[in-house]
Write a protein that holds these residues in place. Sequence first.
Motif, PDB file in Angstrom:
ATOM      1  N   MET A 275      68.804-175.179 -35.626  1.00 55.45           N
ATOM      2  CA  MET A 275      67.343-176.299 -34.307  1.00 55.45           C
ATOM      3  C   MET A 275      65.375-175.826 -34.552  1.00 55.45           C
ATOM      4  SD  MET A 275      69.436-177.968 -32.610  1.00 55.45           S
ATOM      5  CE  MET A 275      67.916-178.193 -31.259  1.00 55.45           C
ATOM      6  N   SER A 276      65.571-174.871 -35.179  1.00 56.86           N
ATOM      7  CA  SER A 276      63.940-174.426 -35.500  1.00 56.86           C
ATOM      8  C   SER A 276      62.866-175.938 -35.068  1.00 56.86           C
ATOM      9  CB  SER A 276      63.568-174.515 -36.273  1.00 56.86           C
ATOM     10  OG  SER A 276      64.739-172.479 -36.410  1.00 56.86           O
ATOM     11  N   GLY A 277      63.576-177.108 -36.261  1.00 55.73           N
ATOM     12  CA  GLY A 277      62.521-178.053 -36.030  1.00 55.73           C
ATOM     13  C   GLY A 277      62.616-178.878 -35.197  1.00 55.73           C
ATOM     14  N   ARG A 278      63.866-179.446 -34.347  1.00 59.75           N
ATOM     15  CA  ARG A 278      63.613-180.086 -33.045  1.00 59.75           C
ATOM     16  C   ARG A 278      63.798-179.384 -32.078  1.00 59.75           C
ATOM     17  NH1 ARG A 278      68.189-182.221 -32.247  1.00 59.75           N
ATOM     18  NH2 ARG A 278      67.709-183.928 -31.539  1.00 59.75           N
ATOM     19  N   TRP A 279      63.467-178.559 -31.717  1.00 63.25           N
ATOM     20  CA  TRP A 279      63.504-177.728 -30.837  1.00 63.25           C
ATOM     21  C   TRP A 279      62.214-177.932 -30.218  1.00 63.25           C
ATOM     22  CZ3 TRP A 279      67.147-175.769 -28.969  1.00 63.25           C
ATOM     23  CH2 TRP A 279      67.099-174.949 -27.631  1.00 63.25           C
ATOM     24  N   PRO A 280      61.621-178.179 -29.483  1.00 63.93           N
ATOM     25  CA  PRO A 280      60.032-178.609 -28.365  1.00 63.93           C
ATOM     26  C   PRO A 280      59.159-178.183 -28.670  1.00 63.93           C
ATOM     27  CG  PRO A 280      61.917-178.840 -26.364  1.00 63.93           C
ATOM     28  CD  PRO A 280      61.907-178.132 -27.909  1.00 63.93           C
TER      29      PRO A 280
ATOM     30  N   TYR B 219      61.126-167.952 -28.706  1.00 62.67           N
ATOM     31  CA  TYR B 219      61.785-169.391 -28.944  1.00 62.67           C
ATOM     32  C   TYR B 219      62.161-169.355 -26.672  1.00 62.67           C
ATOM     33  CZ  TYR B 219      62.745-170.649 -33.687  1.00 62.67           C
ATOM     34  OH  TYR B 219      63.011-170.798 -35.046  1.00 62.67           O
ATOM     35  N   ALA B 220      61.436-170.229 -26.111  1.00 58.89           N
ATOM     36  CA  ALA B 220      61.910-170.544 -24.826  1.00 58.89           C
ATOM     37  C   ALA B 220      63.004-171.060 -24.798  1.00 58.89           C
ATOM     38  CB  ALA B 220      60.703-171.212 -24.271  1.00 58.89           C
ATOM     39  N   LEU B 221      64.227-170.215 -23.814  1.00 56.71           N
ATOM     40  CA  LEU B 221      65.497-170.890 -24.205  1.00 56.71           C
ATOM     41  C   LEU B 221      65.889-171.453 -23.017  1.00 56.71           C
ATOM     42  CD1 LEU B 221      66.904-167.655 -26.446  1.00 56.71           C
ATOM     43  CD2 LEU B 221      66.566-170.053 -26.929  1.00 56.71           C
ATOM     44  N   THR B 222      65.382-171.309 -21.809  1.00 57.44           N
ATOM     45  CA  THR B 222      65.065-172.066 -20.435  1.00 57.44           C
ATOM     46  C   THR B 222      64.396-172.548 -19.977  1.00 57.44           C
ATOM     47  OG1 THR B 222      63.960-169.783 -18.774  1.00 57.44           O
ATOM     48  CG2 THR B 222      66.481-170.067 -20.049  1.00 57.44           C
ATOM     49  N   PHE B 223      64.779-173.444 -18.895  1.00 56.68           N
ATOM     50  CA  PHE B 223      63.611-174.483 -18.010  1.00 56.68           C
ATOM     51  C   PHE B 223      63.605-174.322 -16.665  1.00 56.68           C
ATOM     52  CE2 PHE B 223      62.019-178.534 -17.523  1.00 56.68           C
ATOM     53  CZ  PHE B 223      60.748-179.300 -18.494  1.00 56.68           C
ATOM     54  N   GLU B 224      62.869-173.535 -15.700  1.00 50.69           N
ATOM     55  CA  GLU B 224      63.170-173.009 -14.846  1.00 50.69           C
ATOM     56  C   GLU B 224      61.932-173.301 -14.249  1.00 50.69           C
ATOM     57  OE1 GLU B 224      64.492-168.974 -14.497  1.00 50.69           O
ATOM     58  OE2 GLU B 224      64.936-169.293 -16.722  1.00 50.69           O
ATOM     59  N   PRO B 225      61.288-174.210 -12.525  1.00 51.59           N
ATOM     60  CA  PRO B 225      60.626-174.358 -12.255  1.00 51.59           C
ATOM     61  C   PRO B 225      60.036-173.985 -10.632  1.00 51.59           C
ATOM     62  CG  PRO B 225      62.482-176.093 -11.808  1.00 51.59           C
ATOM     63  CD  PRO B 225      63.208-175.352 -12.962  1.00 51.59           C
ATOM     64  N   ALA B 226      58.573-174.215 -10.240  1.00 52.82           N
ATOM     65  CA  ALA B 226      58.841-173.484  -9.579  1.00 52.82           C
ATOM     66  C   ALA B 226      58.378-174.515  -7.950  1.00 52.82           C
ATOM     67  CB  ALA B 226      57.403-172.938  -8.992  1.00 52.82           C
ATOM     68  N   VAL B 227      59.246-174.275  -6.866  1.00 54.09           N
ATOM     69  CA  VAL B 227      59.001-175.065  -6.131  1.00 54.09           C
ATOM     70  C   VAL B 227      58.496-174.524  -4.705  1.00 54.09           C
ATOM     71  CG1 VAL B 227      61.587-176.168  -6.981  1.00 54.09           C
ATOM     72  CG2 VAL B 227      61.162-174.047  -4.950  1.00 54.09           C
ATOM     73  N   PHE B 228      58.265-175.566  -3.391  1.00 52.95           N
ATOM     74  CA  PHE B 228      58.508-175.639  -1.708  1.00 52.95           C
ATOM     75  C   PHE B 228      59.565-175.659  -1.836  1.00 52.95           C
ATOM     76  CE2 PHE B 228      54.336-178.525  -1.898  1.00 52.95           C
ATOM     77  CZ  PHE B 228      53.533-177.607  -2.990  1.00 52.95           C
ATOM     78  N   VAL B 229      60.215-175.045  -0.475  1.00 51.09           N
ATOM     79  CA  VAL B 229      60.950-174.379  -0.106  1.00 51.09           C
ATOM     80  C   VAL B 229      60.248-174.750   1.616  1.00 51.09           C
ATOM     81  CG1 VAL B 229      61.974-173.216  -1.115  1.00 51.09           C
ATOM     82  CG2 VAL B 229      60.878-171.955   0.330  1.00 51.09           C
TER      83      VAL B 229
ATOM     84  N   TYR C  65      72.375-165.112 -32.802  1.00 49.73           N
ATOM     85  CA  TYR C  65      73.096-165.214 -31.525  1.00 49.73           C
ATOM     86  C   TYR C  65      71.864-165.746 -31.250  1.00 49.73           C
ATOM     87  CZ  TYR C  65      74.207-163.152 -26.529  1.00 49.73           C
ATOM     88  OH  TYR C  65      74.456-163.281 -25.628  1.00 49.73           O
ATOM     89  N   LEU C  66      70.549-165.571 -31.394  1.00 50.98           N
ATOM     90  CA  LEU C  66      69.402-167.232 -31.274  1.00 50.98           C
ATOM     91  C   LEU C  66      69.864-168.278 -31.594  1.00 50.98           C
ATOM     92  CD1 LEU C  66      67.098-167.420 -30.617  1.00 50.98           C
ATOM     93  CD2 LEU C  66      66.404-166.558 -32.250  1.00 50.98           C
ATOM     94  N   GLU C  67      71.077-168.590 -33.003  1.00 49.60           N
ATOM     95  CA  GLU C  67      71.090-169.973 -33.469  1.00 49.60           C
ATOM     96  C   GLU C  67      72.176-170.418 -32.413  1.00 49.60           C
ATOM     97  OE1 GLU C  67      73.627-171.763 -37.251  1.00 49.60           O
ATOM     98  OE2 GLU C  67      72.361-169.988 -37.192  1.00 49.60           O
ATOM     99  N   PHE C  68      73.310-169.564 -31.810  1.00 49.18           N
ATOM    100  CA  PHE C  68      74.492-169.926 -31.163  1.00 49.18           C
ATOM    101  C   PHE C  68      73.577-169.796 -29.864  1.00 49.18           C
ATOM    102  CE2 PHE C  68      77.408-169.392 -27.495  1.00 49.18           C
ATOM    103  CZ  PHE C  68      78.568-170.058 -28.112  1.00 49.18           C
ATOM    104  N   PHE C  69      73.094-169.817 -29.229  1.00 55.55           N
ATOM    105  CA  PHE C  69      71.715-169.642 -27.895  1.00 55.55           C
ATOM    106  C   PHE C  69      70.810-170.839 -28.055  1.00 55.55           C
ATOM    107  CE2 PHE C  69      71.652-165.559 -25.480  1.00 55.55           C
ATOM    108  CZ  PHE C  69      71.200-165.579 -24.146  1.00 55.55           C
ATOM    109  N   MET C  70      70.474-171.481 -28.688  1.00 57.24           N
ATOM    110  CA  MET C  70      70.193-172.332 -29.655  1.00 57.24           C
ATOM    111  C   MET C  70      70.475-173.545 -29.650  1.00 57.24           C
ATOM    112  SD  MET C  70      66.680-171.174 -31.663  1.00 57.24           S
ATOM    113  CE  MET C  70      65.782-173.388 -31.627  1.00 57.24           C
ATOM    114  N   SER C  71      72.281-173.531 -29.860  1.00 59.15           N
ATOM    115  CA  SER C  71      72.917-174.711 -29.921  1.00 59.15           C
ATOM    116  C   SER C  71      73.282-175.603 -28.926  1.00 59.15           C
ATOM    117  CB  SER C  71      74.312-173.957 -30.923  1.00 59.15           C
ATOM    118  OG  SER C  71      74.923-173.795 -29.768  1.00 59.15           O
ATOM    119  N   LYS C  72      73.773-176.629 -29.354  1.00 60.34           N
ATOM    120  CA  LYS C  72      74.482-177.200 -27.830  1.00 60.34           C
ATOM    121  C   LYS C  72      75.960-176.688 -27.384  1.00 60.34           C
ATOM    122  CE  LYS C  72      76.499-182.161 -27.359  1.00 60.34           C
ATOM    123  NZ  LYS C  72      76.579-183.604 -27.851  1.00 60.34           N
TER     124      LYS C  72
END
Length: 355
Positions: free
Chosen positions: A115-120, A130-140, A280-287
């Motif tokens: 997945m390396s070539g297709r990772w953002p 590799y960034a493996l998550t996507f976590e925003p900052a919000v107003f509450v 393990y990293l490959e599994f983390f990045m897999s679908k």
Amino acid sequence: MRFLISFAFWLFFAGLACAAPVLFPAVSGDAAAPVLVVYSSLDEPLARPMIVGFQKANPDVAVRYEDMLTGEIYDRIVKETDAGRKTADFAFSSAMDLQVKLSNDGYAQRSDLPMSGRWPAWANWRNTAYALTFEPAVFVYHKPSFAKERPPATRAEFVDYLTRQGSAVFGRIGTYDIERSGVGFLFMARDQEQFGDIWSVIRAMGAAGVKLYSTSQAILERVADGRFVLGYNILGSYAADWASRHPDVGIVLPKDYTVVMSRIGLVPQAAASPDLGRRYLEFFMSKEGQTIMARELQIPAVSPDVAGENTANTMQEMLGGQLKPVPVSPGLMVYLDQVKRARLIARWNEVLRLQ
């Protein structure tokens, strides 16, 4: 907000005690199976579904999982490597700056994966971190306090609301103490880069008697019971968890821009079994791995191959350029520069004090 509520999970930061290492024997039953050693800042019970999924795909591998603080992960890898000893096969941490420093300073090795070539591009630093998550900052916000008007949706609206309400909201605003909260400092540093007038927001919060905390929970529990009306730059994962259990907690992804942080995974240069670390990293990045991340760990997935709720794909389709992910790059190390860090904190404290 449905997709945001879906990624509620418990995020553990510095200050929590480290758990004892947990061994997951090989599914094959082979007592002599090779052991994958993981250093991670994610609490072991939360990580368990990922480990179970990995072992289902790799029944011949045992896993030793060591849950520790982000600073300890960095220190352990550096000290063990410098002493000529072997270290973890895989490191997973929410301290983006420290993970990139490990990579930049030669403590991580290259991992060329399917997945390396297709990772953002923003989420991949030279195939080593590799960034493996996507976590925003919000107003509450406290919903009953906004029964007659909508909550602020931009920083300009945030300032306007505080100015108009004056004494009615004094002492009822909360945000992170950037001296004690790593994620709070990261969000503030990104604010300064993204918003030229950020200090007007800090001045307005100071005039409103803002309360500072090192944890998300301290802010969210006060919003939930109405002691606070607003919380600024709160990690969305914690906020979503509270909103799912406390109906008076509302969430806004700021429309002017929304900072997104990530957890970073890498294979240390001195890994005892780097091939296992890469598996393990490959599994983390897999679908499959990213689907487990989104649905079972309840952490937003970053993979371009995973869609649906609780994924970067869905958030980007809905919010587009509003989202500002923190790039995985040496630029993160500026937050470790003690002079620049001290300068930002000093200005923060001075602006708040003058109010």
